[in-house]
Design a protein around this motif. Structure first.
Motif, PDB file in Angstrom:
ATOM      1  N   ASN A  83       0.804  -1.226   0.000  1.00 55.85           N
ATOM      2  CA  ASN A  83       0.000   0.000   0.000  1.00 55.85           C
ATOM      3  C   ASN A  83       0.835   1.274   0.000  1.00 55.85           C
ATOM      4  O   ASN A  83       0.423   2.297   0.564  1.00 55.85           O
ATOM      5  N   ALA A  84       1.993   1.221  -0.632  1.00 55.25           N
ATOM      6  CA  ALA A  84       2.824   2.419  -0.762  1.00 55.25           C
ATOM      7  C   ALA A  84       2.008   3.528  -1.417  1.00 55.25           C
ATOM      8  O   ALA A  84       1.229   3.303  -2.343  1.00 55.25           O
ATOM      9  N   ILE A  85       2.180   4.748  -0.927  1.00 53.81           N
ATOM     10  CA  ILE A  85       1.368   5.883  -1.367  1.00 53.81           C
ATOM     11  C   ILE A  85       1.998   6.532  -2.593  1.00 53.81           C
ATOM     12  O   ILE A  85       3.076   7.120  -2.516  1.00 53.81           O
ATOM     13  N   THR A 106     -11.840  10.697  12.327  1.00 50.26           N
ATOM     14  CA  THR A 106     -11.217   9.719  11.440  1.00 50.26           C
ATOM     15  C   THR A 106     -10.438   8.715  12.277  1.00 50.26           C
ATOM     16  O   THR A 106      -9.819   9.075  13.281  1.00 50.26           O
ATOM     17  N   ILE A 107     -10.464   7.451  11.856  1.00 52.37           N
ATOM     18  CA  ILE A 107      -9.829   6.371  12.608  1.00 52.37           C
ATOM     19  C   ILE A 107      -8.930   5.583  11.674  1.00 52.37           C
ATOM     20  O   ILE A 107      -9.399   5.004  10.691  1.00 52.37           O
ATOM     21  N   ALA A 108      -7.629   5.547  11.952  1.00 50.57           N
ATOM     22  CA  ALA A 108      -6.689   4.743  11.179  1.00 50.57           C
ATOM     23  C   ALA A 108      -6.605   3.355  11.792  1.00 50.57           C
ATOM     24  O   ALA A 108      -6.384   3.212  13.000  1.00 50.57           O
ATOM     25  N   LEU A 109      -6.778   2.340  10.966  1.00 49.90           N
ATOM     26  CA  LEU A 109      -6.694   0.950  11.405  1.00 49.90           C
ATOM     27  C   LEU A 109      -5.404   0.380  10.830  1.00 49.90           C
ATOM     28  O   LEU A 109      -5.313   0.122   9.632  1.00 49.90           O
ATOM     29  N   MET A 110      -4.416   0.165  11.693  1.00 48.67           N
ATOM     30  CA  MET A 110      -3.055  -0.086  11.252  1.00 48.67           C
ATOM     31  C   MET A 110      -2.607  -1.517  11.541  1.00 48.67           C
ATOM     32  O   MET A 110      -2.586  -1.951  12.682  1.00 48.67           O
ATOM     33  N   ASP A 111      -2.257  -2.207  10.460  1.00 48.63           N
ATOM     34  CA  ASP A 111      -1.715  -3.559  10.565  1.00 48.63           C
ATOM     35  C   ASP A 111      -0.374  -3.573   9.857  1.00 48.63           C
ATOM     36  O   ASP A 111      -0.163  -2.839   8.892  1.00 48.63           O
ATOM     37  N   GLY A 112       0.548  -4.412  10.325  1.00 47.57           N
ATOM     38  CA  GLY A 112       1.827  -4.539   9.642  1.00 47.57           C
ATOM     39  C   GLY A 112       2.581  -3.226   9.602  1.00 47.57           C
ATOM     40  O   GLY A 112       2.652  -2.492  10.585  1.00 47.57           O
ATOM     41  N   TYR A 113       3.125  -2.907   8.423  1.00 50.81           N
ATOM     42  CA  TYR A 113       3.955  -1.712   8.305  1.00 50.81           C
ATOM     43  C   TYR A 113       3.134  -0.433   8.149  1.00 50.81           C
ATOM     44  O   TYR A 113       2.215  -0.354   7.332  1.00 50.81           O
ATOM     45  N   ALA A 114       3.477   0.565   8.951  1.00 54.87           N
ATOM     46  CA  ALA A 114       2.977   1.928   8.815  1.00 54.87           C
ATOM     47  C   ALA A 114       4.215   2.807   8.908  1.00 54.87           C
ATOM     48  O   ALA A 114       4.584   3.291   9.985  1.00 54.87           O
ATOM     49  N   LEU A 115       4.882   2.982   7.794  1.00 55.63           N
ATOM     50  CA  LEU A 115       6.185   3.637   7.764  1.00 55.63           C
ATOM     51  C   LEU A 115       6.161   4.868   6.869  1.00 55.63           C
ATOM     52  O   LEU A 115       5.384   4.946   5.915  1.00 55.63           O
ATOM     53  N   GLY A 116       7.035   5.823   7.165  1.00 59.61           N
ATOM     54  CA  GLY A 116       7.176   6.998   6.320  1.00 59.61           C
ATOM     55  C   GLY A 116       5.853   7.699   6.105  1.00 59.61           C
ATOM     56  O   GLY A 116       5.143   8.054   7.044  1.00 59.61           O
ATOM     57  N   GLY A 117       5.495   7.872   4.825  1.00 60.79           N
ATOM     58  CA  GLY A 117       4.228   8.523   4.507  1.00 60.79           C
ATOM     59  C   GLY A 117       3.025   7.778   5.041  1.00 60.79           C
ATOM     60  O   GLY A 117       1.993   8.381   5.339  1.00 60.79           O
ATOM     61  N   GLY A 118       3.136   6.457   5.178  1.00 60.58           N
ATOM     62  CA  GLY A 118       2.040   5.692   5.763  1.00 60.58           C
ATOM     63  C   GLY A 118       1.819   6.051   7.219  1.00 60.58           C
ATOM     64  O   GLY A 118       0.677   6.184   7.680  1.00 60.58           O
ATOM     65  N   ALA A 119       2.916   6.218   7.958  1.00 60.26           N
ATOM     66  CA  ALA A 119       2.808   6.651   9.349  1.00 60.26           C
ATOM     67  C   ALA A 119       2.236   8.065   9.424  1.00 60.26           C
ATOM     68  O   ALA A 119       1.372   8.367  10.256  1.00 60.26           O
TER      69      ALA A 119
END
Length: 245
Positions: A25-27, A94-107
């Motif tokens: 899911n890279a942005i 808004t609610i972020a549901l985070m699994d696995g990697y949440a890095l860089g722009g994802g974080a």
């Protein structure tokens, strides 16, 4: 063209899923464009947002293939920083549901949300300096508002990646659940929000983010609006009647 974000609309909420599982899911530019479209939808028809990722990652950062080719003028356009700020300003929570990697722009995307829920296998961090850049989509200033300054500096300057326990302890996550339970947990939080009066939630969020110098005027103004609503009278009447029983 494939869809970078899958959107499921309900009466009181929208579930949006980042849909590039083949690259965690890279942005990329398409994702940013569709995030703008999602924001437009929720500005026009305010509802709670549940934001998650397909597969086993939330978002493993920006698309490095595209980032490598970007130059000065691309950075000055603020492609991600603009849409993340728009996301933060949405009328309803808004609610972020985070699994696995949440890095860089994802974080940084998750930092722009009001709540963050994570799984036991989540990994959150900002490794941008290791790639010769910085966390320019809100990481350098939103993160320090969410966690202690020492933790923010460890993540931004020393490449620390937080696991679920560390992120929960730092206040970055509101809840940690098993991966299979993540979406249900998000809906539970949305149910709690939806049980409140929508206009009261909208105005509370707006007042929360208002500049400090605008208080207490904006608080009183928002309260004046709510005092005139039928729902305020009905809810208070119901409360008083319950107390009589």
């Amino acid at each position: 063209m494939s869809t970078a974000i899958l959107v499921e609309e309900r009466d009181d909420r929208v579930v949006a899923t980042l849909n590039r599982p083949e690259v965690r899911n890279a942005i990329d530019r398409q994702t940013s464009s569709e995030l703008n479209g999602l924001c437009a939808l929720l500005e026009e028809d305010p509802r709670i947002l549940l934001l998650t990722g397909a597969g086993e990652s939330f978002a493993a950062g920006a698309d490095i293939n595209q980032m490598r080719e970007r130059r000065r003028d691309d950075a000055l356009r603020g492609i991600n920083s603009a849409v993340f700020s728009r996301l933060q300003k949405l009328p309803m929570p808004t609610i972020a549901l985070m699994d696995g990697y949440a890095l860089g722009g994802g974080a940084e995307l998750a930092y722009a949300c009001d709540f963050r829920l994570g799984t036991t296998r989540v990994k959150i961090g900002n490794p941008e300096p290791g790639l010769g850049i910085l966390a320019s989509a809100g990481g350098t200033w939103r993160l320090r508002e969410l966690v202690p300054e020492t933790v923010a500096k460890e993540m931004l300057l020393a490449g620390r990646i937080l696991d679920a326990d560390a992120a929960r302890a730092a206040g970055l996550l509101s809840e940690v659940v098993e991966p299979a339970e993540l979406l249900d947990a998000g809906h539970r939080w949305a149910d709690r929000i939806a049980a409140q009066v929508p206009l009261a939630i909208r105005l509370t969020k707006a007042v929360f983010h208002a500049p400090r110098e605008s208080h207490p005027f904006v608080d009183d103004l928002a309260q004046a609006v709510l005092f005139e609503t039928d729902e305020k009278h009905e809810r208070m009447t119901q409360f008083l009647e319950r107390k009589k029983r």
